[in-house]
Scaffold this motif. Structure first.
Motif, PDB file in Angstrom:
ATOM      1  N   ASP A 117      46.655  31.469  37.936  1.00 16.45           N
ATOM      2  CA  ASP A 117      47.333  32.715  38.289  1.00 16.45           C
ATOM      3  C   ASP A 117      46.777  33.932  37.559  1.00 16.45           C
ATOM      4  O   ASP A 117      47.372  35.015  37.585  1.00 16.45           O
ATOM      5  CB  ASP A 117      48.837  32.578  38.004  1.00 16.45           C
ATOM      6  CG  ASP A 117      49.493  31.528  38.886  1.00 16.45           C
ATOM      7  OD1 ASP A 117      49.132  31.457  40.074  1.00 16.45           O
ATOM      8  OD2 ASP A 117      50.350  30.769  38.393  1.00 16.45           O
ATOM      9  N   LEU A 118      45.629  33.769  36.904  1.00 16.28           N
ATOM     10  CA  LEU A 118      44.985  34.915  36.267  1.00 16.28           C
ATOM     11  C   LEU A 118      44.496  35.924  37.303  1.00 16.28           C
ATOM     12  O   LEU A 118      44.314  35.585  38.481  1.00 16.28           O
ATOM     13  CB  LEU A 118      43.792  34.446  35.421  1.00 16.28           C
ATOM     14  CG  LEU A 118      44.103  33.645  34.160  1.00 16.28           C
ATOM     15  CD1 LEU A 118      42.814  33.037  33.604  1.00 16.28           C
ATOM     16  CD2 LEU A 118      44.776  34.532  33.118  1.00 16.28           C
ATOM     17  N   GLN A 119      44.239  37.158  36.865  1.00 21.64           N
ATOM     18  CA  GLN A 119      43.637  38.143  37.756  1.00 21.64           C
ATOM     19  C   GLN A 119      42.229  37.696  38.163  1.00 21.64           C
ATOM     20  O   GLN A 119      41.513  37.087  37.370  1.00 21.64           O
ATOM     21  CB  GLN A 119      43.553  39.499  37.054  1.00 21.64           C
ATOM     22  CG  GLN A 119      44.888  40.200  36.865  1.00 21.64           C
ATOM     23  CD  GLN A 119      44.682  41.586  36.288  1.00 21.64           C
ATOM     24  OE1 GLN A 119      43.935  42.417  36.819  1.00 21.64           O
ATOM     25  NE2 GLN A 119      45.355  41.863  35.165  1.00 21.64           N
ATOM     26  N   HIS A 120      41.867  38.016  39.380  1.00 19.00           N
ATOM     27  CA  HIS A 120      40.567  37.696  39.958  1.00 19.00           C
ATOM     28  C   HIS A 120      40.396  36.184  40.179  1.00 19.00           C
ATOM     29  O   HIS A 120      39.276  35.677  40.217  1.00 19.00           O
ATOM     30  CB  HIS A 120      39.411  38.257  39.113  1.00 19.00           C
ATOM     31  CG  HIS A 120      39.438  39.741  39.008  1.00 19.00           C
ATOM     32  ND1 HIS A 120      38.697  40.422  38.069  1.00 19.00           N
ATOM     33  CD2 HIS A 120      40.111  40.682  39.711  1.00 19.00           C
ATOM     34  CE1 HIS A 120      38.922  41.726  38.195  1.00 19.00           C
ATOM     35  NE2 HIS A 120      39.778  41.896  39.194  1.00 19.00           N
ATOM     36  N   VAL A 121      41.521  35.509  40.342  1.00 22.07           N
ATOM     37  CA  VAL A 121      41.533  34.131  40.848  1.00 22.07           C
ATOM     38  C   VAL A 121      42.242  34.193  42.183  1.00 22.07           C
ATOM     39  O   VAL A 121      43.431  34.531  42.237  1.00 22.07           O
ATOM     40  CB  VAL A 121      42.250  33.168  39.884  1.00 22.07           C
ATOM     41  CG1 VAL A 121      42.277  31.759  40.472  1.00 22.07           C
ATOM     42  CG2 VAL A 121      41.576  33.164  38.523  1.00 22.07           C
ATOM     43  N   GLU A 209      39.697  29.823  32.276  1.00 18.91           N
ATOM     44  CA  GLU A 209      39.929  30.474  30.988  1.00 18.91           C
ATOM     45  C   GLU A 209      40.240  31.955  31.151  1.00 18.91           C
ATOM     46  O   GLU A 209      39.653  32.645  31.983  1.00 18.91           O
ATOM     47  CB  GLU A 209      38.699  30.324  30.087  1.00 18.91           C
ATOM     48  CG  GLU A 209      38.487  28.939  29.530  1.00 18.91           C
ATOM     49  CD  GLU A 209      37.363  28.918  28.494  1.00 18.91           C
ATOM     50  OE1 GLU A 209      36.716  29.969  28.273  1.00 18.91           O
ATOM     51  OE2 GLU A 209      37.123  27.853  27.914  1.00 18.91           O
ATOM     52  N   ASP A 210      41.142  32.425  30.317  1.00 21.80           N
ATOM     53  CA  ASP A 210      41.486  33.845  30.222  1.00 21.80           C
ATOM     54  C   ASP A 210      40.426  34.545  29.367  1.00 21.80           C
ATOM     55  O   ASP A 210      40.002  34.019  28.334  1.00 21.80           O
ATOM     56  CB  ASP A 210      42.859  33.965  29.565  1.00 21.80           C
ATOM     57  CG  ASP A 210      43.452  35.363  29.669  1.00 21.80           C
ATOM     58  OD1 ASP A 210      42.692  36.342  29.622  1.00 21.80           O
ATOM     59  OD2 ASP A 210      44.690  35.455  29.777  1.00 21.80           O
ATOM     60  N   ASP A 211      40.006  35.734  29.803  1.00 19.96           N
ATOM     61  CA  ASP A 211      39.017  36.476  29.008  1.00 19.96           C
ATOM     62  C   ASP A 211      39.664  37.277  27.888  1.00 19.96           C
ATOM     63  O   ASP A 211      38.983  38.024  27.173  1.00 19.96           O
ATOM     64  CB  ASP A 211      38.183  37.399  29.902  1.00 19.96           C
ATOM     65  CG  ASP A 211      38.971  38.590  30.428  1.00 19.96           C
ATOM     66  OD1 ASP A 211      40.223  38.610  30.275  1.00 19.96           O
ATOM     67  OD2 ASP A 211      38.349  39.509  30.988  1.00 19.96           O
ATOM     68  N   TYR A 231      35.106  35.882  38.524  1.00 15.59           N
ATOM     69  CA  TYR A 231      35.920  35.705  39.732  1.00 15.59           C
ATOM     70  C   TYR A 231      35.919  34.227  40.089  1.00 15.59           C
ATOM     71  O   TYR A 231      34.868  33.558  40.002  1.00 15.59           O
ATOM     72  CB  TYR A 231      35.347  36.510  40.900  1.00 15.59           C
ATOM     73  CG  TYR A 231      36.298  36.692  42.061  1.00 15.59           C
ATOM     74  CD1 TYR A 231      37.019  37.864  42.205  1.00 15.59           C
ATOM     75  CD2 TYR A 231      36.476  35.689  43.006  1.00 15.59           C
ATOM     76  CE1 TYR A 231      37.895  38.040  43.264  1.00 15.59           C
ATOM     77  CE2 TYR A 231      37.352  35.861  44.075  1.00 15.59           C
ATOM     78  CZ  TYR A 231      38.061  37.037  44.194  1.00 15.59           C
ATOM     79  OH  TYR A 231      38.936  37.210  45.230  1.00 15.59           O
ATOM     80  N   VAL A 232      37.084  33.711  40.476  1.00 12.19           N
ATOM     81  CA  VAL A 232      37.191  32.326  40.942  1.00 12.19           C
ATOM     82  C   VAL A 232      37.816  32.337  42.324  1.00 12.19           C
ATOM     83  O   VAL A 232      38.935  32.843  42.513  1.00 12.19           O
ATOM     84  CB  VAL A 232      38.035  31.462  39.981  1.00 12.19           C
ATOM     85  CG1 VAL A 232      38.216  30.056  40.554  1.00 12.19           C
ATOM     86  CG2 VAL A 232      37.375  31.385  38.611  1.00 12.19           C
ATOM     87  N   GLY A 233      37.098  31.795  43.299  1.00 14.69           N
ATOM     88  CA  GLY A 233      37.621  31.658  44.644  1.00 14.69           C
ATOM     89  C   GLY A 233      38.211  30.266  44.828  1.00 14.69           C
ATOM     90  O   GLY A 233      37.495  29.275  44.705  1.00 14.69           O
TER      91      GLY A 233
END
Length: 447
Positions: A117-121, A209-211, A231-233
């Motif tokens: 649920d991180l951003q850019h996932v 992983e969270d940055d 980014y994870v698609g």
């Protein structure tokens, strides 16, 4: 009579159009939280790639809806009260209906991965997914795509069009090998890598992983590798978008359970498209088929049933099409990835490894069962007629040119497939038909 339709994808819009064609008096309202107007979902990738504008993906002009008295409402349905025949919107508004069509489509699968649920996932299904992908692409150094299906390869091509490096994680030993036979699957593997995509087979996602800022910084694989990315698609399949039905009394399993007439267990409520699950699917067909053409057929069928003409949903012979970067794919009929003992196939592949023809047949009566095409286009009507009429394999091979509808001056490869069969069997067969509209029209009794 007021007919409310939740969802403005191909299923819901087809239902609305056919309802209006068959009745001038019914009130029709199409409700969607995704977009103001219907658009071609399969064309979203071309908006990102710069080939189309969003308005170019809309098959109908904006005035079409008012002219045809189809009301469009932008709202998210929070719940359905089947006792009072009303819909509760997320803004508190209630919409009364006499009959209801649920056509809410699919949502990308998530399997509880840490960091999902991180951003850019993000998955790639809705217009909002496309907008999130656009925002996440600015300054992106690498994307990781998880899941080896059609949406995954579309996303890979999208990033590749902007020269963004892509790592593609596929848990299976070969791309889409649950659908494609081994030779065709391997062809796609090679083609993906030819485009510079870092394809990792037999590799699964373990965690994201969270940055340190709430955004994705890397992924960890089940093989212990850490891959830095921005980014994870998530493209590991889709599932019916039905969470809002909890407590409604509408029966569900994976999807909304419907009978042969697309009706649910609640009177006057129907479900169609990706969110519908057939209680009695036709032999060889799945209970849920998240495919554009089945959604369109369901939309037409449900319109008849709502307006009093009982019509059972009959999807006919299976077909599908897709594109793997530069290789177009078509399938008609039954083509299993691993053929059962009673079936066999004739297969030809071009030496360059980007085109192939496979014809599947029954070993007992030699009736043709299916066609699998890579990089070559065949006519649906011709293939379906051969399958429906249980045409013998050798008759099909000698007339295979009838099916070809590649561009006029492109090469034809039906002779190569026939030559291969002749070499294998020793039978002196001759190609009788080459590509040409005149022969096709005569074959289909259209002239």
């Amino acid at each position: 009579m007021h007919i409310a339709i939740i969802g403005n994808g191909i299923s819901g819009i087809t239902a609305a159009r056919f309802l209006r064609q068959r009745s001038e008096t019914v009130q029709i309202t199409v409700i969607s939280a995704e977009s103001d107007y219907f658009f071609s979902r399969t064309a979203l990738m071309y908006v990102y790639m710069g080939h189309l504008r969003l308005q170019d993906t809309q098959p109908y002009e904006n005035w079409f809806w008012e002219k045809n008295r189809i009301a469009l409402k932008r709202a998210r349905i929070q719940s359905i009260d089947t006792a009072t025949n009303s819909l509760l919107c997320n803004n508190g508004e209630r919409i009364a209906y006499d009959k209801l069509i649920i056509a809410t489509g699919s949502k990308p699968n998530k399997f509880g991965w840490p960091g999902q649920d991180l951003q850019h996932v993000q998955g790639l299904y809705s217009l909002q997914d496309l907008e999130a992908m656009e925002r996440g692409s600015a300054g992106l150094q690498r994307a990781v795509i998880v899941g080896g299906g059609l949406i995954g390869i579309e996303m890979a091509e999208m990033f590749h069009s902007r020269k963004i490096p892509v790592t593609f994680l596929v848990r299976e030993p070969s791309f889409w090998n649950g659908v494609l036979p081994p030779a065709e699957s391997d062809m796609v593997n090679r083609h993906i890598r030819e485009h510079g995509i870092d394809l990792r087979l037999n590799t699964e996602l373990k965690a994201i992983e969270d940055d340190g800022t709430g955004k994705v910084g890397a992924v960890l694989t089940t093989q212990g590798e850490r891959i830095a990315c921005g980014y994870v698609g998530l493209t590991a399949g889709v599932s019916p978008n039905i969470d809002f039905l909890a407590g409604s009394g509408i029966q569900t399993k994976r999807g909304i359970l419907v009978n042969d007439f697309l009706a649910t267990n609640i009177p006057n409520i129907y479900a169609i498209g990706d969110c519908a699950e057939l209680q009695n699917p036709a032999p060889g067909r799945r209970a849920i088929e998240a495919v554009w053409y089945t959604g369109r057929m369901m939309g037409e069928t449900v319109a008849y049933n709502i307006l009093g003409k009982s019509v059972a949903y009959q999807p006919g012979i299976w077909f599908n099409s897709a594109k793997f970067f530069d290789i177009e794919y078509q399938v008609y009929g039954s083509v299993e990835p691993i053929l059962p003992p009673e079936q066999a196939s004739v297969y030809w592949e071009h030496p360059a490894g980007r085109k192939s023809i496979r014809v599947v047949y029954n070993c007992v009566d030699h009736a043709v069962l299916g066609f699998n095409l890579m990089g070559i286009r065949y006519r649906q009507e011709v293939c379906e007629r051969w399958i429906n009429q249980k045409t013998p394999l050798e008759t099909v091979l000698q007339n295979l040119g009838l099916a070809n509808f590649d561009p006029e001056f492109s090469k034809q490869y039906e002779q190569a497939l026939l030559n291969q069969y002749v070499q294998q069997t020793g039978k002196p067969l001759v190609l009788r038909q080459k590509r040409g509209l005149s022969g096709v029209l005569q074959f289909l009794n259209k002239r």
